[in-house]
Motif scaffolding. Structure first.
Motif, mmCIF file in Angstrom:
data_model
loop_
_atom_site.group_PDB
_atom_site.id
_atom_site.type_symbol
_atom_site.label_atom_id
_atom_site.label_comp_id
_atom_site.label_asym_id
_atom_site.label_seq_id
_atom_site.Cartn_x
_atom_site.Cartn_y
_atom_site.Cartn_z
ATOM 1 N N LEU A 112 -8.074 1.874 0.410
ATOM 2 C CA LEU A 112 -6.352 1.045 0.752
ATOM 3 C C LEU A 112 -6.685 -0.033 1.334
ATOM 4 C CD1 LEU A 112 -3.858 4.356 1.247
ATOM 5 C CD2 LEU A 112 -5.003 3.030 -0.684
ATOM 6 N N ARG A 113 -6.480 -1.010 0.869
ATOM 7 C CA ARG A 113 -6.392 -1.780 1.719
ATOM 8 C C ARG A 113 -4.525 -2.845 1.962
ATOM 9 N NH1 ARG A 113 -11.530 -3.944 4.024
ATOM 10 N NH2 ARG A 113 -10.662 -5.248 5.028
ATOM 11 N N SER A 114 -4.362 -3.656 2.642
ATOM 12 C CA SER A 114 -3.126 -4.577 3.109
ATOM 13 C C SER A 114 -3.268 -5.574 3.630
ATOM 14 C CB SER A 114 -2.323 -3.428 4.315
ATOM 15 O OG SER A 114 -1.081 -4.670 4.601
ATOM 16 N N GLY A 140 -0.690 -5.068 -1.546
ATOM 17 C CA GLY A 140 -1.332 -4.095 -0.846
ATOM 18 C C GLY A 140 -2.933 -4.183 -2.668
ATOM 19 N N ALA A 156 -5.954 -0.358 6.623
ATOM 20 C CA ALA A 156 -4.868 -1.937 7.012
ATOM 21 C C ALA A 156 -4.965 -2.407 7.307
ATOM 22 C CB ALA A 156 -3.773 -1.109 6.841
ATOM 23 N N ALA A 160 -6.019 -0.896 -3.578
ATOM 24 C CA ALA A 160 -7.308 0.797 -3.720
ATOM 25 C C ALA A 160 -8.470 -0.122 -4.295
ATOM 26 C CB ALA A 160 -6.130 1.940 -4.952
ATOM 27 N N ASP A 170 -7.758 4.814 4.550
ATOM 28 C CA ASP A 170 -6.868 3.624 4.814
ATOM 29 C C ASP A 170 -7.480 2.418 5.527
ATOM 30 O OD1 ASP A 170 -4.697 2.362 5.547
ATOM 31 O OD2 ASP A 170 -3.258 3.219 5.314
ATOM 32 N N LEU A 183 0.834 3.226 -3.260
ATOM 33 C CA LEU A 183 -0.329 3.674 -3.258
ATOM 34 C C LEU A 183 -0.795 5.405 -2.454
ATOM 35 C CD1 LEU A 183 -2.777 0.269 -3.273
ATOM 36 C CD2 LEU A 183 -2.186 1.710 -4.797
ATOM 37 N N THR A 233 1.102 -1.227 -0.045
ATOM 38 C CA THR A 233 -0.113 -0.189 0.020
ATOM 39 C C THR A 233 0.613 1.697 -0.206
ATOM 40 O OG1 THR A 233 0.323 -0.035 2.928
ATOM 41 C CG2 THR A 233 -1.772 -0.912 1.110
ATOM 42 N N GLN A 234 2.531 0.890 0.629
ATOM 43 C CA GLN A 234 2.721 2.156 0.072
ATOM 44 C C GLN A 234 2.689 3.607 -0.876
ATOM 45 O OE1 GLN A 234 4.633 3.834 3.253
ATOM 46 N NE2 GLN A 234 4.573 5.745 1.583
#
Length: 339
Positions: free
Chosen positions: A193-195, A208, A172, A210, A170, A86, A83-84
């Motif tokens: 956002l999902r991790s 990750g 996460a 989006a 986010d 993104l 995710t970083q």
């Protein structure tokens, strides 16, 4: 408050060894919010390592993610190597106008907007959104587990939409507590956002997602270029996300671990919150406790914005729990030692 200079992240055992050169090995890294009991890796054919990732593999991953995260058919979804990337890309693609980040939270959210020249403010409550066109919320929050209701998220999304901005959520740490997730009701002008790596204990896989308007997810896909996610990550992610039984069992086990950790920490301060993967302790003895545990080979997450806070990830094995319990008991017996 915007933190200047280096942002302290968890997981840096080289820094731990530099701080506590005489600590016993192996280190127990409690500085991250990563599941210490990882998903069992499925057998992977050698071909996954020898060829470029295939479109069919990516499609299988996205189908599994859509089902696992309850993504509406009308929404787009894109996979990324963590995710970083993104978080870094969104400020270059999303809207105009000022940005508000609900804090305290993951420090990279504010920094990425500032890096591209956007006006970004850190706010303590949603009443301070003001004229922001884009609002960033981590839900559940890192590090204190704060949860913003769906009702409030929908209201903010409408406000952002009217200002030609976006609500960025986010999620996460939402896998084990999916109830607050805004994905099933995804409002317009909302990006989620999902991790993968935190919940499944496979952070090194770098995966990750989006979820949002298809035009935006397609823009993110184009910005990352072809073959952004490695073939093995596509396969492992698709397998794990389809394994709802493992997720339910892991969630129950980590919730029990979090309660066990709360009981261990209670004599040392106030547990102010967290998630099933980490707990946040507030104590006036935080620097001394950090140093004491560091000398015993246990590494915690400190915070630049509040020196009273220490975040504890979960031990994994019984031996790790025993080392943590013994070290905490030693601190309670001896009191704060030299830093």
């Amino acid at each position: 408050m915007v933190i200047k200079g280096e942002i302290w992240h968890g997981g840096d055992l080289a820094k731990a060894r530099a701080l506590f050169a005489n600590a016993p090995e192996p280190w127990i890294d409690l500085s991250t919010g990563i599941n210490p009991i990882s998903y069992p890796l499925p057998p992977l054919p050698q071909s996954l390592w020898q060829r470029l990732p295939g479109a069919d593999d990516e499609a299988a991953l996205l189908a599994a993610a859509r089902a696992a995260y309850h993504v509406p058919e009308s929404a787009g979804i894109v996979a990324a190597p963590g995710t970083q990337i993104l978080i870094d890309l969104l400020p270059r693609l999303e809207g105009h106008g000022p940005v508000a980040v609900l804090t305290p939270t993951y420090g990279e959210h504010t920094r990425t907007w500032l890096k591209v020249g956007r006006v970004a403010r850190e706010i303590a409550t949603l009443n301070e959104v003001g004229d922001a066109a884009t609002v960033v919320i981590v839900n559940p929050n890192n590090p204190d587990g704060r949860v913003v209701s769906k009702q409030d998220l929908v209201a903010i999304a409408k406000q952002c939409d009217a200002r030609c901005g976006a609500l960025i959520v986010d999620e996460a740490f939402a896998d084990f507590t999916p109830e607050p997730s805004i994905i099933p009701e995804l409002p317009p002008a909302t990006v989620v956002l999902r991790s993968f790596g935190k919940t499944y204990g496979l952070a090194g896989l770098r995966l990750g997602f989006a979820i949002g308007d298809p035009a935006l997810t397609e823009a993110l896909h184009a910005a990352m270029g072809p073959w952004a996610v490695a073939g093995p990550a596509l396969r492992v992610g698709a397998t794990a996300l389809a394994d709802s039984s493992w997720l339910a069992q892991a969630g129950a086990a980590r919730a029990a671990d979090a309660a066990r950790l709360d009981a261990l920490l209670a004599p040392h301060g106030r547990v102010v919150g967290g998630t099933a993967l980490f707990r946040l302790l507030e104590t006036g003895n935080a620097p001394a406790l950090f140093a004491h545990l560091g000398r015993h080979g246990l590494y915690l997450r400190r915070f630049q914005n509040d020196v009273r806070w220490l975040r504890f990830g979960l031990p994994g094995q019984a031996s790790e729990w025993a080392r943590l319990e013994a070290a905490l008991a030693g601190f309670a017996t001896s009191g704060p030692g030299p830093a």
